[in-house]
Design a protein around this motif. Structure first.
Motif, PDB file in Angstrom:
ATOM      1  N   ALA A   1       0.818  -1.210   0.000  1.00 30.32           N
ATOM      2  CA  ALA A   1       0.000   0.000   0.000  1.00 30.32           C
ATOM      3  C   ALA A   1       0.853   1.263   0.000  1.00 30.32           C
ATOM      4  O   ALA A   1       0.371   2.332   0.340  1.00 30.32           O
ATOM      5  N   THR A   2       2.107   1.187  -0.390  1.00 31.46           N
ATOM      6  CA  THR A   2       2.971   2.366  -0.329  1.00 31.46           C
ATOM      7  C   THR A   2       2.537   3.434  -1.318  1.00 31.46           C
ATOM      8  O   THR A   2       2.629   4.623  -1.015  1.00 31.46           O
ATOM      9  N   GLN A   3       2.075   3.040  -2.483  1.00 33.41           N
ATOM     10  CA  GLN A   3       1.654   4.033  -3.471  1.00 33.41           C
ATOM     11  C   GLN A   3       0.447   4.820  -2.972  1.00 33.41           C
ATOM     12  O   GLN A   3       0.396   6.042  -3.127  1.00 33.41           O
TER      13      GLN A   3
ATOM     14  N   GLN B   1      -0.122  11.182   1.339  1.00 35.77           N
ATOM     15  CA  GLN B   1       0.802  11.954   2.173  1.00 35.77           C
ATOM     16  C   GLN B   1       1.358  13.166   1.440  1.00 35.77           C
ATOM     17  O   GLN B   1       1.624  14.204   2.057  1.00 35.77           O
ATOM     18  N   LYS B   2       1.550  13.094   0.116  1.00 35.38           N
ATOM     19  CA  LYS B   2       2.166  14.192  -0.631  1.00 35.38           C
ATOM     20  C   LYS B   2       1.379  15.491  -0.507  1.00 35.38           C
ATOM     21  O   LYS B   2       1.975  16.538  -0.216  1.00 35.38           O
TER      22      LYS B   2
END
Length: 85
Positions: A48-50, A56-57
């Motif tokens: 789920a990093t993407q 977050q960005k």
């Protein structure tokens, strides 16, 4: 006549012997297969990093913009105070 009665019995025994041998061969083949690959010691990366980065960005950008606005406001207050106001 007793030989006629024995034939079906022998056929059943012969069939059971074939099934038993086939089962033993299958078990023997299964016992000879190599073990599955051992898992690596390195843990798997989360998938789920993407999604996390996409969420977050904008928050990081907003924090940076807020910091810039706060710094500008502080400079403006200092300039007003220095001008005697």
């Amino acid at each position: 006549m007793s030989s006629q009665r024995m034939v079906p019995h022998l056929v059943r025994i012969h069939h059971r012997a074939r099934v038993g041998i086939a089962a033993l061969l299958l078990l023997g083949c299964a016992a000879c297969t190599p073990p599955p690959n051992e898992p690596t010691e390195k843990p798997a990366e989360p998938q789920a990093t993407q999604l996390r980065d996409a969420m977050q960005k904008p928050l990081d950008d907003a924090r940076a913009a807020q910091a810039a606005v706060d710094a500008d406001a502080a400079r403006q207050r200092k300039a007003i105070e220095d001008a005697g106001g």
